[in-house]
Design a protein around this motif. Structure first.
Motif, PDB file in Angstrom:
ATOM      1  N   ALA A 196       0.861  -1.182   0.000  1.00 47.00           N
ATOM      2  CA  ALA A 196       0.000   0.000   0.000  1.00 47.00           C
ATOM      3  C   ALA A 196       0.895   1.229   0.000  1.00 47.00           C
ATOM      4  N   SER A 197       0.748   2.048  -1.044  1.00 50.97           N
ATOM      5  CA  SER A 197       1.610   3.221  -1.145  1.00 50.97           C
ATOM      6  C   SER A 197       0.963   4.269  -2.030  1.00 50.97           C
ATOM      7  N   GLN A 198       1.280   5.540  -1.732  1.00 55.65           N
ATOM      8  CA  GLN A 198       0.843   6.649  -2.565  1.00 55.65           C
ATOM      9  C   GLN A 198       1.984   7.105  -3.490  1.00 55.65           C
ATOM     10  N   ASP A 199       3.172   6.562  -3.293  1.00 55.17           N
ATOM     11  CA  ASP A 199       4.350   6.958  -4.054  1.00 55.17           C
ATOM     12  C   ASP A 199       4.290   6.349  -5.456  1.00 55.17           C
ATOM     13  N   GLN A 200       4.374   7.184  -6.489  1.00 53.25           N
ATOM     14  CA  GLN A 200       4.280   6.729  -7.872  1.00 53.25           C
ATOM     15  C   GLN A 200       5.495   5.891  -8.276  1.00 53.25           C
ATOM     16  N   ASN A 201       6.686   6.294  -7.830  1.00 51.73           N
ATOM     17  CA  ASN A 201       7.907   5.552  -8.181  1.00 51.73           C
ATOM     18  C   ASN A 201       7.865   4.133  -7.604  1.00 51.73           C
ATOM     19  N   LEU A 202       7.433   4.021  -6.354  1.00 52.92           N
ATOM     20  CA  LEU A 202       7.350   2.701  -5.719  1.00 52.92           C
ATOM     21  C   LEU A 202       6.284   1.833  -6.388  1.00 52.92           C
ATOM     22  N   SER A 203       5.177   2.460  -6.740  1.00 52.24           N
ATOM     23  CA  SER A 203       4.116   1.688  -7.394  1.00 52.24           C
ATOM     24  C   SER A 203       4.555   1.176  -8.766  1.00 52.24           C
ATOM     25  N   MET A 204       5.350   1.949  -9.483  1.00 54.47           N
ATOM     26  CA  MET A 204       5.871   1.489 -10.781  1.00 54.47           C
ATOM     27  C   MET A 204       6.809   0.299 -10.600  1.00 54.47           C
ATOM     28  N   LYS A 205       7.655   0.339  -9.542  1.00 51.20           N
ATOM     29  CA  LYS A 205       8.559  -0.777  -9.265  1.00 51.20           C
ATOM     30  C   LYS A 205       7.780  -2.036  -8.874  1.00 51.20           C
ATOM     31  N   VAL A 206       6.713  -1.848  -8.099  1.00 46.31           N
ATOM     32  CA  VAL A 206       5.907  -2.989  -7.646  1.00 46.31           C
ATOM     33  C   VAL A 206       5.161  -3.625  -8.819  1.00 46.31           C
ATOM     34  N   LYS A 207       4.724  -2.801  -9.765  1.00 48.69           N
ATOM     35  CA  LYS A 207       4.005  -3.335 -10.922  1.00 48.69           C
ATOM     36  C   LYS A 207       4.894  -4.192 -11.824  1.00 48.69           C
ATOM     37  N   LYS A 208       6.206  -4.005 -11.718  1.00 46.66           N
ATOM     38  CA  LYS A 208       7.125  -4.817 -12.510  1.00 46.66           C
ATOM     39  C   LYS A 208       7.299  -6.219 -11.930  1.00 46.66           C
ATOM     40  N   LYS A 209       6.929  -6.408 -10.666  1.00 47.83           N
ATOM     41  CA  LYS A 209       7.032  -7.715 -10.015  1.00 47.83           C
ATOM     42  C   LYS A 209       5.695  -8.454 -10.163  1.00 47.83           C
ATOM     43  N   PRO A 210       5.708  -9.678 -10.660  1.00 44.89           N
ATOM     44  CA  PRO A 210       4.440 -10.411 -10.793  1.00 44.89           C
ATOM     45  C   PRO A 210       3.956 -10.933  -9.436  1.00 44.89           C
ATOM     46  N   GLY A 211       2.640 -10.908  -9.233  1.00 46.11           N
ATOM     47  CA  GLY A 211       2.032 -11.481  -8.038  1.00 46.11           C
ATOM     48  C   GLY A 211       2.080 -10.610  -6.808  1.00 46.11           C
ATOM     49  N   VAL A 212       2.238  -9.296  -6.971  1.00 47.66           N
ATOM     50  CA  VAL A 212       2.246  -8.395  -5.820  1.00 47.66           C
ATOM     51  C   VAL A 212       1.080  -7.421  -5.980  1.00 47.66           C
ATOM     52  N   PRO A 213       0.034  -7.542  -5.179  1.00 46.68           N
ATOM     53  CA  PRO A 213      -1.102  -6.619  -5.277  1.00 46.68           C
ATOM     54  C   PRO A 213      -0.737  -5.227  -4.741  1.00 46.68           C
ATOM     55  N   LEU A 214      -1.264  -4.211  -5.372  1.00 44.95           N
ATOM     56  CA  LEU A 214      -0.953  -2.833  -5.015  1.00 44.95           C
ATOM     57  C   LEU A 214      -2.230  -2.139  -4.555  1.00 44.95           C
ATOM     58  N   MET A 215      -2.133  -1.439  -3.421  1.00 45.06           N
ATOM     59  CA  MET A 215      -3.280  -0.695  -2.880  1.00 45.06           C
ATOM     60  C   MET A 215      -2.886   0.765  -2.733  1.00 45.06           C
ATOM     61  N   PHE A 216      -3.884   1.658  -2.860  1.00 51.69           N
ATOM     62  CA  PHE A 216      -3.649   3.077  -2.624  1.00 51.69           C
ATOM     63  C   PHE A 216      -4.956   3.708  -2.162  1.00 51.69           C
ATOM     64  N   ILE A 217      -4.894   4.961  -1.734  1.00 50.67           N
ATOM     65  CA  ILE A 217      -6.049   5.648  -1.156  1.00 50.67           C
ATOM     66  C   ILE A 217      -6.489   6.776  -2.077  1.00 50.67           C
ATOM     67  N   ILE A 218      -7.824   6.808  -2.338  1.00 48.09           N
ATOM     68  CA  ILE A 218      -8.418   7.912  -3.098  1.00 48.09           C
ATOM     69  C   ILE A 218      -9.619   8.404  -2.294  1.00 48.09           C
ATOM     70  N   GLN A 219      -9.586   9.639  -1.836  1.00 46.49           N
ATOM     71  CA  GLN A 219     -10.679  10.282  -1.112  1.00 46.49           C
ATOM     72  C   GLN A 219     -11.225   9.396   0.015  1.00 46.49           C
ATOM     73  N   ASN A 220     -10.380   9.061   0.973  1.00 48.95           N
ATOM     74  CA  ASN A 220     -10.738   8.272   2.157  1.00 48.95           C
ATOM     75  C   ASN A 220     -11.242   6.873   1.817  1.00 48.95           C
ATOM     76  N   THR A 221     -10.875   6.344   0.666  1.00 46.81           N
ATOM     77  CA  THR A 221     -11.274   4.997   0.262  1.00 46.81           C
ATOM     78  C   THR A 221     -10.040   4.217  -0.151  1.00 46.81           C
ATOM     79  N   ILE A 222      -9.909   3.006   0.385  1.00 41.95           N
ATOM     80  CA  ILE A 222      -8.792   2.147   0.009  1.00 41.95           C
ATOM     81  C   ILE A 222      -9.167   1.420  -1.273  1.00 41.95           C
TER      82      ILE A 222
END
Length: 142
Positions: free
Chosen positions: A13-39
């Motif tokens: 779970a991260s709001q950082d764009q750089n970290l999310s791009m790195k995580v998307k390169k790894k298969p099998g790792v779900p990514l979560m983030f927050i938009i307007q008080n909603t996960i």
């Protein structure tokens, strides 16, 4: 923590764009983030989708490796023989639920009694002492 292929099935779970791009390169790792008080759980990355398709088609384990795995299982005695399998017990056919069935009616015999079997009606004989007490109580109340 997720660098070696996420063996513990962690979510990131991260709001950082750089970290999310790195995580998307790894298969099998779900990514979560927050938009307007909603996960929000991000959709699977293309790498994850390709990895899942490869696993489904069996490309990750070659044919040679499958044969060697099968041979090792036979040597260790881990292979299930069809003779050793137990058959499932079939359910026996049972009758209807006894609680939902009506009881059988008994056949009525001759309902008309004959003249010799007639019972006499007996008149009730009242005790005079009790009848006097009852009549006195009624007079007192009324």
């Amino acid at each position: 923590m997720v660098e070696e292929g996420n063996p513990h099935h962690y979510f990131v779970a991260s709001q950082d764009q750089n970290l999310s791009m790195k995580v998307k390169k790894k298969p099998g790792v779900p990514l979560m983030f927050i938009i307007q008080n909603t996960i929000v759980l991000d959709k699977p990355s293309p790498k994850t989708i390709a990895y899942v398709k490869a696993v489904e088609s069996g490309q990750l384990v070659s044919v040679h490796e499958k044969q060697s795995i099968k041979q090792l299982k036979e040597e260790q005695g881990l292979v299930n023989n069809p003779e050793q399998r137990r058959r499932k017990k079939r359910k026996k056919i049972s009758g209807p639920n006894p609680l939902s069935c009506l009881k059988k009616k008994k056949k009525a015999q001759d309902t008309k009694p004959s003249a010799s079997e007639k019972k006499r009606k007996r008149k009730r004989i009242r005790n005079r002492s009790t009848s006097k007490v009852l009549s006195e109580k009624q007079n007192a109340e009324g």
